[in-house]
Design an enzyme around this catalytic site. Structure first.
Site, PDB file in Angstrom:
ATOM      1  CB  VAL A   1      32.544 -32.190  32.272  1.00 16.52           C
ATOM      2  CG1 VAL A   1      33.930 -31.592  32.223  1.00 16.52           C
ATOM      3  CG2 VAL A   1      31.884 -32.075  30.911  1.00 16.52           C
ATOM      4  CG  ASP A   2      27.652 -34.980  36.224  1.00 15.13           C
ATOM      5  OD1 ASP A   2      27.027 -35.638  35.385  1.00 15.13           O
ATOM      6  OD2 ASP A   2      27.171 -34.629  37.317  1.00 15.13           O
TER       7      ASP A   2
END
Length: 681
Positions: free
Chosen positions: A335-336
C-alpha cells in the site's frame, strides 16, 4: 409483444407444453388399462372384438402424445446440437439428442419424453437462476435516472436524462435521482450513494463536492453543473464494467471448457463401445444421458457471475473471473501511504526560516509559487495556506519539472526554485559552503520524527527554509491491516516516497508488517517484484500516478475511491468505488469464498457423474432417473453459487457497526483518533 407472445418465447413455455402432452399420454393409458376393463365392458362388445381394437387405438394415441411431448421438449435441443456440429463443437445437446432419438427408435417413448422434458426444465431453471445471479447488474440498470430537471432560458424544464447537455445546471430535489455526474455549484443536501460506492449511509454534499448519476437525494436541494452525461457517467461505466466482468472467463473455466471439448466425445465413444460389447442399446443410450457434463460446465460461470455481482453491489468492481481467482490467492498487499493509509488531506503545520534574509511569509510565498503547477497531493495545503495569508501565487504557474521521489523544480520570476528533499538539492548543485544543507537536513529530520513531511525550499541556489505538512492516519487503517491478516494475507507492506521517520510513525500505529520509505516509482516496482520472487501473490493499492509501474507489475492492481476516476474504473483489476479501506479485505474475502464455491461445484458435478455411471453398470439407473439426478445436480450447483449473493456474517456485522456503533466502540475509536493525531502532530 403481447403477453401471449412473451410467454411463448419465454423459458417455461416448452417444458409446460411438453409436460401437458406427457400427462395426456398417461391419462389415456390409464383409461385404456383401467376404465375400459373387461368387467365393465358389455358382452356384445367383447364378442365383437371391438374392445381389443379400441384399447389398441387408445394406447397408440397415448404413444403419439408421448412422442409429441418428446418432440416439443427436444426440438430446440436438436437444433442447438446441429448448430453446434456446424461449428465443429460437440456439446451436451448432442448427447441428449442422440439418446432421445435412439429411445424413440427402439420404442422407449417414455424415456425419450422424460429425458427431453427434464432437460428442458433444467434449462429453464438454469436460465432463471442465472438471471437471478445477474441481479446486481439489473439493479444498477434500474437506478439509472430517466428524467432530469435543467435550467434553460431561466426556467426549469423536465427533459429525458440522456438529453442533458454538458455544462448545464441540473436541479436535484429531495427524493429524486441525480441524472448526471457533476459538481455542486449551490445548495446543500445528502445523497444515498449505495448504488455507486456500496455504502449505506447518506453523504452530505455542498458546494464544490462531486456527485454521481444514479444516486438518490435524501434531503436538501442541489444545483449541479453537469460534467458527465449518458455513457460518460460513472454509473454507465460501472454497468459496462460489471457486464464485461461477468462474461469474462476464469482460468478454471477455460480449463473446464477445454476438458468438455474432449470429455463429451469420449462419452459418445464410451456409449458406443458399451453398446457394441453388451448388445444393449438401452445401456448405450443411458450412458449418453448419464455422462452429460451439465453441472460441470455451469459450475464455474454461475459462481463467477454471483461473486462479481455481489462485489458490485458492495461497491467493489472486479475486472473478471481471472482476476477474481488471482485475488483469492493474494498473500501480500503493498500500500502507498498518502491517500491510502492516511486521509489524503494534509495540512500545513510548519514554516521554518533558515536564511535570515527571508521571513516566514516569503518562504511560504516561494514554496506556493513553486507548487502552483504541481499535481502532487502535498501541493494543495501549501497553496491553501499561502492564499489564506495573502501570499498565494497569481496568474499562470511557471515551468514545473517533477523529479520523482525527490521533489519539483520550478522557474519563477526568472529564478530556479527547488522544493523537496536533500537529494534534490545535491542533484541541482545547491552548495553546502555555509552549512545550509546540513542545517536543512537536521531541521527536516526533526520534523519527520514528529510524523510530518518536510520539504526544503531553495531559491536561486540558496536554501531559504522548510515547509512541513502532516496527514492524519485513517481511522480504519489499523482495522484494515487486522482484517487483511484475518483474510489470509501474510504480509502488509508500506511503499512510500516519504522519509523513514514519517513512514515508521505511520507504520507503528497501523500495524504494518514491513516498511519501505524514500522510494522512487522504480523502487516500488522492484519491491513488488521482490515480493513476487519470494512466492507471494501481490496486490498493490495506489493512486495510479507515481505508483503506475508497481500497479502494472503487481498480480492485482487496486484503485481506491475510483468513483471519481473514469480511468481507474476501466483499468484497475479491482476498483473500490468508495473511500472505505475495509472494502479491500472484503474484496479478498469474497474472492476466496467464490473460488471455494467453484471448487465445491466441480466436486459436486464430478461425484454425481461417477455415482450415476456406477449405478448404470450396477443396474437400477434408467435414462429418466439419470436425467432427473443430472438436473438435480445442476440445480444444487446453482443454489450453492447463489449463496454468494448473500452478505457474509462478517460483512453484515461490519455494516451494522458502521451504521450504529456502540458506546464502547465509539470510545475506542475516539481514543484511537486522539492517539493517531498525537503521533503525527
Amino acid at each position: 409483444m403481447n403477453k401471449l407472445q412473451k410467454w411463448i418465447h419465454g423459458n417455461w413455455s416448452v417444458p409446460i407444453v411438453s409436460g401437458l402432452l406427457i400427462l395426456v399420454s398417461f391419462g389415456l393409458k390409464h383409461v385404456a388399462g383401467g376404465a375400459w376393463n373387461t368387467t365393465l365392458t358389455p358382452q356384445w362388445w367383447l364378442d365383437a372384438g371391438a374392445h381389443s381394437t379400441h384399447t389398441t387405438l387408445v394406447f397408440t394415441l397415448a404413444d403419439a402424445f408421448m412422442i409429441a411431448g418428446a418432440v416439443v421438449a427436444g426440438y430446440n435441443i436438436v437444433v442447438k446440437a446441429i448448430n453446434a456440429l456446424l461449428t465443429k463443437h460437440i456439446g451436451i445437446d448432442l448427447l441428449v439428442s442422440i439418446a432421445a432419438i435412439g429411445a424413440i427408435i427402439i420404442g422407449n417413448f417414455w424415456e425419450a419424453a422424460a429425458v427431453t422434458f427434464l432437460f428442458a426444465i433444467g434449462h429453464a431453471l438454469e436460465a432463471a437462476t442465472m438471471n437471478k445471479t445477474r441481479s446486481a447488474l439489473a439493479e444498477l440498470v434500474a437506478v439509472a435516472p430517466d428524467v432530469a430537471v435543467v435550467m434553460r432560458d431561466g426556467e426549469q424544464q423536465v427533459v429525458p436524462a440522456h438529453l442533458v447537455k454538458m455544462g448545464e445546471i441540473v436541479l436535484v430535489k429531495n427524493g429524486s435521482k441525480v441524472p448526471v455526474d457533476g459538481q455542486v455549484v449551490a445548495g446543500t443536501g445528502s445523497l444515498d450513494e449505495a448504488s455507486i460506492t456500496g455504502e449505506s449511509m447518506p453523504v452530505e454534499k455542498s458546494k464544490s463536492d462531486q456527485v454521481f448519476a444514479g444516486t438518490i437525494s435524501r434531503s436538501g436541494f442541489l444545483q449541479v453543473l453537469a460534467t458527465g452525461i449518458g455513457a460518460d457517467t460513472t454509473l454507465a461505466r460501472i454497468i459496462h464494467r460489471v457486464e464485461d466482468a461477468q462474461d469474462a472467463k476464469a482460468k478454471t473455466q477455460a480449463f473446464i471448457d477445454r476438458f468438455s471439448t474432449w470429455y463429451t466425445p469420449a462419452v459418445i465413444v464410451l456409449a458406443l463401445v458399451a453398446g457394441l460389447l453388451t448388445q444393449d442399446v438401452v445401456l448405450a443410450l443411458t450412458l449418453l444421458v448419464i455422462g452429460c457434463p451439465g453441472a460441470l460446465v455451469i459450475s464455474i460461470p454461475v459462481a463467477i457471475v454471483a461473486g462479481i455481482g455481489r462485489a458490485a453491489r458492495n461497491g467493489i468492481l472486479i475486472k473478471g473471473g481471472e482476476y477474481l481467482e488471482t485475488a483469492a490467492k493474494i498473500s501480500a498487499v503493498a500500500v502507498d501511504k498518502t491517500g491510502t493509509l492516511t486521509e489524503g488531506r494534509p495540512q500545513l503545520t510548519d514554516v521554518v526560516v533558515l536564511d535570515p534574509a527571508y521571513d516566514r511569509s516569503e518562504v511560504l510565498r516561494w514554496a506556493a509559487a513553486a507548487e502552483a503547477g504541481s499535481e502532487h497531493p502535498l501541493a494543495r495545503p501549501i497553496l491553501d495556506s499561502a492564499r489564506k495569508e495573502g501570499v498565494g501565487p497569481e496568474g499562470i504557474p511557471g515551468t514545473v519539472t517533477p523529479v520523482p521521489g525527490k521533489g519539483i523544480v520550478s522557474d519563477i520570476e526568472g529564478r530556479q526554485v527547488l522544493i523537496g528533499n536533500v537529494p534534490l538539492l545535491l542533484q541541482y548543485g545547491v552548495t553546502n559552503d555555509d552549512g545550509a544543507t546540513d542545517r536543512a537536513r537536521e531541521a527536516a529530520e526533526k520534523l519527520a520524527a514528529q510524523g510530518r513531511t518536510p520539504m526544503i525550499v531553495a531559491v536561486g541556489g540558496t536554501v531559504i527554509g522548510i515547509v512541513a505538512v502532516a496527514d492524519q492516519i485513517r481511522e480504519d487503517a489499523p482495522e484494515m491491516v487486522r482484517r487483511l491478516h484475518k483474510a489470509g494475507v501474510e504480509k502488509v507492506v508500506m511503499l512510500t516516497g516519504d522519509t523513514w521517520l514519517v513512514a515508521e510513525a505511520i507504520g507503528a500505529k497501523t500495524g504494518i508488517d514491513e516498511i519501505h520509505a524514500s522510494m522512487l516509482p522504480e523502487d516500488k516496482l522492484e519491491a513488488v517484484s521482490e515480493l513476487q520472487k519470494q512466492g507471494h501473490t501481490v496486490a498493490m493499492v495506489g493512486d495510479g500516478v507515481n505508483d503506475a509501474p508497481a500497479l502494472a507489475t503487481a498480480n492485482i492492481g487496486v484503485a481506491m475511491g475510483a468513483a471519481g476516476s473514469a480511468v481507474a474504473v476501466e483499468t484497475a483489476d479491482i476498483a473500490l468505488m468508495g473511500d472505505n479501506l475495509l472494502k479491500l479485505p472484503e474484496a479478498i474475502g469474497l474472492a476466496k469464498r467464490t473460488v471455494s464455491v467453484m471448487r465445491q461445484n466441480i466436486m459436486i458435478a464430478l461425484v454425481t457423474v461417477v455415482l450415476l455411471l456406477a449405478g448404470v453398470f450396477a443396474g437400477g439407473v434408467t435414462m429418466s432417473i439419470g436425467m432427473l439426478v443430472h438436473e438435480a445436480s445442476v440445480l444444487i450447483v446453482i443454489a450453492n453459487a447463489m449463496r454468494l449473493m448473500r452478505n457474509s456474517q462478517g460483512s453484515t456485522a461490519m455494516a451494522k457497526e458502521l451504521r450504529s456503533p456502540s458506546r464502547a466502540s465509539r470510545t475506542a475509536k475516539d481514543d484511537t483518533a486522539k492517539e493517531t493525531e498525537n503521533a503525527i502532530t
